[in-house]
Design a protein around this motif. Structure first.
Motif, PDB file in Angstrom:
ATOM      1  N   TRP A   1       0.845  -1.197   0.000  1.00 21.66           N
ATOM      2  CA  TRP A   1       0.000   0.000   0.000  1.00 21.66           C
ATOM      3  C   TRP A   1       0.880   1.248   0.000  1.00 21.66           C
ATOM      4  O   TRP A   1       1.972   1.245   0.550  1.00 21.66           O
ATOM      5  CB  TRP A   1      -0.892   0.041   1.246  1.00 21.66           C
TER       6      TRP A   1
ATOM      7  N   ARG B   1       0.451   5.960  -0.413  1.00 24.28           N
ATOM      8  CA  ARG B   1      -0.303   7.166  -0.791  1.00 24.28           C
ATOM      9  C   ARG B   1       0.317   7.734  -2.049  1.00 24.28           C
ATOM     10  O   ARG B   1       1.546   7.864  -2.148  1.00 24.28           O
ATOM     11  CB  ARG B   1      -0.266   8.201   0.333  1.00 24.28           C
TER      12      ARG B   1
ATOM     13  N   TYR C   1      -5.231   6.712  -2.325  1.00 19.40           N
ATOM     14  CA  TYR C   1      -4.489   5.552  -1.861  1.00 19.40           C
ATOM     15  C   TYR C   1      -4.390   4.547  -3.006  1.00 19.40           C
ATOM     16  O   TYR C   1      -5.298   4.421  -3.843  1.00 19.40           O
ATOM     17  CB  TYR C   1      -5.182   4.904  -0.666  1.00 19.40           C
TER      18      TYR C   1
ATOM     19  N   LYS D   1      -6.586   2.190  -7.503  1.00 18.73           N
ATOM     20  CA  LYS D   1      -6.551   3.432  -6.733  1.00 18.73           C
ATOM     21  C   LYS D   1      -7.944   3.804  -6.265  1.00 18.73           C
ATOM     22  O   LYS D   1      -8.946   3.463  -6.911  1.00 18.73           O
ATOM     23  CB  LYS D   1      -5.982   4.588  -7.560  1.00 18.73           C
TER      24      LYS D   1
END
Length: 1029
Positions: free
Chosen positions: A259, A261, A293, A307
């Protein structure tokens, strides 16, 4: 009409006596009811409580429709709480609100929902098998049955209680309930059952099994990740909530999930990306957590991404509430209502529990603000602002009271007496209570008052009068009226003579230490008492503080003050302010204080040589007296504080700002400071200059106290006192030692390159003992050699004595003292220096015979003494003694050892039973015989010590008996002690006996345990002996 308004006036005048509009203290909350438990006694209760006086009456509505609880119905009220019995899922689900009402109006609570949670069974009982190749990914669908309430999902593999364990290869979505296997292995073959749990009802149902079988047509090859579980493109997230994003991919090899940002901002500490595979969990969601994210699925064959944007939202929160308000009829009202929230809240207003729909132009709602103009009695009531967005609503309450009353002066009468000075201005306030605002007029005496250039009636009804004269004095009446009545109030105006300060402004000057009176004389109206206040540089003077410098010395009509022992800090502006009940006035006096000059500034060393320094400085304040002279002081690390220095010119005048300091020591760090003087005195010194070191020069001071001697054979030892650092005149300081045999012509020299060294040793085997040398010591530094000091005679080292003393004899004097005698050695003086051997004295060594000589103690004598007494020995002990001669070279050989035994110790028992009496200027003492112990010397007599008072020296009388007669005047106080004596020395003393001054011819006393003295009774000191005669 009149009766109606009077009633309203009474109602609102009671606001301060406990009447209160309704205010919620408890509001209903939403309820989720498990439908599976709906038995015959099923019921729910919505809470609602409000305060108010009169006590509120409660009503409820469901989905906007009023509920009417009736006897026997399913709805009942207990206080404000709504109880619903025999719940019906279809009829009772919805939104509920509580309404509380009293005579002031109605308020409505926040919305509360009633929902029913349930979970039905799966409809189908069999599912077809799912056939896949080994290495292929698969999704097994759950398809939960109809339900209400939050669900959780798990899967059984083959038989209960074997559940599918989630890992990097297997994932159960809590959004859909589906089971995802990224890469099927042979061990995965079997039956899979979806288990659904309702978190509200706690019920659990199982779906039909789904068989998973392997195909026999080969193994699936490797392929890039395919993301099957993904989160939406936009995910709304509430402030403070826990957000969970799911992401899982099929693939061969098994893909890894990561994961990030997209804006590059790292995750906060609260985010644990390793907590659950396939799930990103963000606890306590905040505005800064919002953003884009990205989930990345990757294996050796490739990567894939998905996304989604987390959108922050927050329910409304009020930041500005409308407050209860009371207005007069026909006035205007504006209530502001503001709230925060995301999305931005919308606003609506309610009145008495109903939506407020502005039908008149005088009622407007703009951006949440409610405005009502030309208020009427119909506007009275409870108003609520409701701020809401799609995530919630908040309510705020406020009461509007509209008042209509006739004029009333009871709470705000005109002042009975208003005073003004002649020629001054005055305002007479008129503030009656009335609603609406009516007309106000004035009269003086019995005549209506008309406005002129001096007299005006202000918009608020008050009367302003300017440039008052004596004729303006009188009775003034304010008359107020509106449509409900008329009222008036009266007060008198008194015109007084003005207060005038007769002392003119002035500028005064004074010298430090003197005292001065600052005058403040006034004339004023005889009926008024003036009050005087003084200020110093705009600051109030508190008399009695300020170190006692300020003192009031004026009378009732004068404000004079005295400043005693004035200081420079007292210079400035003094203001006398005088005030009466009608006016005030002030006058300023400037005070100049003359004193010694302030410290000069910016002291700099401009140029420095070995003995001079050129200084410059700037003058400090002259304190109003011209500077007449400057004094320069210097300080070094070696001086005792600051010292005055010589300068060129010798006297530095007040206009000079430079001078040269002379007679300085070379190679020394100096600090300089400057003091200024005027006709009043010398001021404080300046801050010190920076340290400056004088330049080097040849040394001029030679060492003091050059001497020497001693040392070892063939050595010449030369000593001196080092030259102090401040007299070395430069770095690299050292000594030049010059010496030669007596009457020789040439000098031998040696350099000692250390300023701290104070000794030089010259060793040569040709040097004979005790040979005289001429010696002198010079100095040098980096600049060169300085002078030599005067020559002195120093002898080379001598030899220790060569023979031992003879005829040694030792005898015991007492238990602690022994006397030793010997025959002295001759001082040999040969024809040659090497034949000379001096004796400076004798050294006695003594030790207990039972010990070794290495333990010996030493006693030295000086000169040609032939005896010595050794003290501090132990009684009845044998000691060995030797004697040696010594000089600077050391000690000679020891004499023969002689032994001596000390006498027995003196008696340890003090005299006891001491009796005394006085008769005809005599004091007669008697005591008991002291008996020595076995190891003590016999008693041979006694010493009687007596003195007239505590400060005089004692006298001694010896006796060999146990009594003594002292011829002493009896008009004095005496202190007496008695000691036994024997050949071992003096024994222990009796306790001190005090014989008081006796006024009569005869007295008798004894020693007892009592130590208190009395002139009329006995004195006692008690002694208890171990044995007695």
């Amino acid at each position: 009409s009149t009766t109606r308004w009077s009633c309203l006036s009474l109602e609102f005048s009671g606001m301060g006596r406990g009447l209160q509009s309704p205010v919620f203290t408890k509001q209903p909350g939403s309820i989720v009811f498990p439908a599976d438990s709906m038995d015959r006694n099923r019921e729910v209760v919505f809470s609602c409580e409000a305060e108010g006086n009169p006590s509120p009456i409660y009503r409820w509505n469901l989905n906007g429709t009023i509920i009417s609880p009736k006897a026997g119905s399913r709805y009942s009220l207990s206080g404000g709480n709504l109880r619903i019995s025999q719940l019906n899922k279809d009829q009772d689900a919805g939104t509920y609100q509580c309404l509380a009402s009293n005579s002031f109006g109605t308020i409505i609570s926040r919305e509360a929902s009633l929902t029913f949670a349930y979970l039905e069974n799966f409809k189908t009982h069999r599912r077809s098998s799912v056939s896949v190749r080994e290495g292929q990914g698969v999704v097994l669908l759950c398809g939960p049955p109809p339900h209400s309430g939050e669900l959780t999902f798990s899967w059984i593999f083959n038989e209960y209680p074997t559940f599918v364990k989630q890992d990097s290869r297997r994932f159960v979505s809590q959004e859909t309930g589906n089971l995802y296997i990224a890469k099927v292995e042979p061990s995965d073959v079997g039956n899979y059952t979806c288990v659904v749990t309702n978190t509200v009802t706690k019920t659990r149902v199982q779906g039909p099994p789904t068989p998973l079988v392997l195909r026999s047509d080969g193994i699936m090859g490797e392929y890039e990740p395919k993301i099957e579980v993904q989160f939406p493109e936009a995910v709304p997230a509430a402030k403070g909530s826990t957000v969970k994003l799911e992401c899982f991919a099929l693939g061969n090899p098994v893909p890894s999930i990561t994961w990030r940002r997209t804006d590059g901002v790292p995750f906060a500490r609260k985010v644990d990306v390793r907590k659950t595979i396939g799930v990103l969990e963000i606890p306590y969601f905040q505005q800064e957590d919002a953003g884009m994210y990205e989930c990345v699925a990757e294996n050796s064959k490739g990567r894939n991404t998905v996304k989604g944007k987390l959108q922050f939202y927050a329910p409304p929160q009020l930041i500005e509430n409308p407050q209860d308000v009371q207005k007069a009829i026909d006035e205007s009202l504006v209530w502001e209502c503001k709230a925060t929230g995301k999305p931005k809240p919308m606003y609506r207003w309610m009145k008495n529990g109903q939506s407020l729909e502005p039908e008149e132009e005088r009622i407007q709602v703009v951006n949440g603000a409610l405005s009502i103009t030309q208020l009427t009695m119909a506007d009275v009531g409870m108003y609520q602002c409701v701020a809401g967005n799609k995530h919630g609503q908040v309510y705020s309450n406020a009461e509007l009271r509209v008042v209509a009353v006739a004029p009333d002066f009871s709470q705000n009468l005109l002042k009975t007496h208003t005073m003004v000075r002649e020629g001054g201005d005055v305002l007479i306030e008129c503030r009656p209570k009335m609603s609406p605002r009516g007309k106000i007029s004035w009269r003086k005496g019995n005549e209506a008052l008309r406005e002129t250039h001096r007299i005006s009636i202000l918009d608020n009804g008050s009367l302003r009068l300017t440039n008052a004269t004596k004729s303006d004095a009188g009775i003034y009446t304010c008359i107020a009226g509106n449509q409900f009545g008329t009222a008036s109030s009266a007060g008198s105006l008194l015109v007084k003579e003005p207060t005038i300060i007769t002392t003119p402004p002035a500028t005064l000057d004074i010298t430090v230490g003197e005292s001065i009176v600052l005058p403040c004389q006034v004339t004023h109206d005889p009926s008024l008492e003036p009050k005087f206040t003084w200020f110093f540089n705009e600051q109030l003077i508190h008399f009695g503080n300020h170190g006692g410098y300020f003192e009031k010395v004026g009378g009732h009509s004068a404000g004079d003050i005295m400043i005693r022992n004035i200081q420079l800090r007292h210079a400035g502006k003094y203001t006398c302010a005088v005030q009466t009940k009608v006016d005030s006035s002030s006058i300023a006096t400037d005070l100049i204080v003359r004193g010694p000059p302030g410290p000069p500034t910016s002291v700099h060393v401009e140029e420095i040589s070995d003995t001079t320094a050129s200084l410059s400085w700037r003058p400090g304040p002259d304190n109003h007296s011209p500077i007449t002279a400057y004094t320069i002081q210097a300080r070094t690390p070696f001086s005792l504080g600051w010292q005055a220095v010589s300068t060129v010119p010798e006297v530095v005048g007040g206009r000079r700002l430079t001078a040269t300091v002379t007679d300085l020591s070379p190679w020394v760090e100096y600090e300089f400071r400057v003091l200024a003087s005027n006709t009043i005195g010398t001021g404080e010194p300046s801050r010190p200059s920076r340290q400056a070191r004088t330049k080097e020069s040849l040394p001029k001071v030679t060492p003091a106290n050059v001497s020497g001697g001693g040392g070892s054979r063939s050595e010449l030892v030369i000593t001196w006192e080092p030259v102090p650092e401040e007299l070395q005149n430069g770095g690299g300081f050292g000594y030049v030692v010059a010496f030669r045999p007596y009457n020789a012509t040439g000098w031998m020299q040696a350099a000692v390159p250390s300023a701290e060294v104070s000794r030089y040793v010259f060793k040569n085997d040709t040097i004979q003992p005790f040979t005289p040398f001429q010696v002198k010591v010079g100095v040098y530094n980096n600049k060169g050699e300085g002078p030599f000091g005067p020559a002195v005679t120093v002898y080379s080292a001598e030899e220790e004595p060569g023979s031992a003393p003879s005829r040694i004899h030792a005898s015991s004097l007492s238990a602690s003292d022994v006397e030793v005698t010997w025959r002295v050695l001759p001082w040999i003086t040969g024809r040659r220096p090497d034949q000379s051997k001096r004796v400076l004295g004798y050294e006695l060594r003594y030790w207990e015979k039972r010990e070794k000589e290495e333990m010996a103690s030493v006693l030295r004598t000086v000169g040609n003494r032939t005896s010595a007494v050794i003290q501090g020995l132990r009684g009845s002990t044998t000691y060995s003694v030797t004697v040696r001669a010594y000089n600077t070279a050391g000690t000679g050989p020891p004499s023969n050892v002689v032994n001596v035994t000390t006498k027995k110790p003196p008696p340890s028992q003090p005299p006891v039973k001491v009796m005394w009496n006085t008769s005809n200027s005599k004091i007669i003492l008697n005591w008991e015989q002291v008996k020595a112990l076995e190891n003590e010397s016999e008693v041979t007599g006694y010493k009687v010590l007596y003195k007239r008072n505590r400060s005089s020296q004692p006298r001694v009388m010896e006796t060999n008996t146990t009594s003594v007669e002292l011829s002493l005047p009896t008009d004095e106080e005496y202190i007496i002690q008695i000691k036994p004596i024997g050949e071992g020395g003096e024994g222990n003393s009796s306790r001190q006996i005090t014989i008081p001054r006796i006024s009569g011819p005869n007295a008798i006393g004894s020693a007892s345990t009592v130590s208190t003295l009395s002139a009329l009774s006995t004195i006692a000191l008690s002694f208890t002996a171990r044995t007695s005669l």
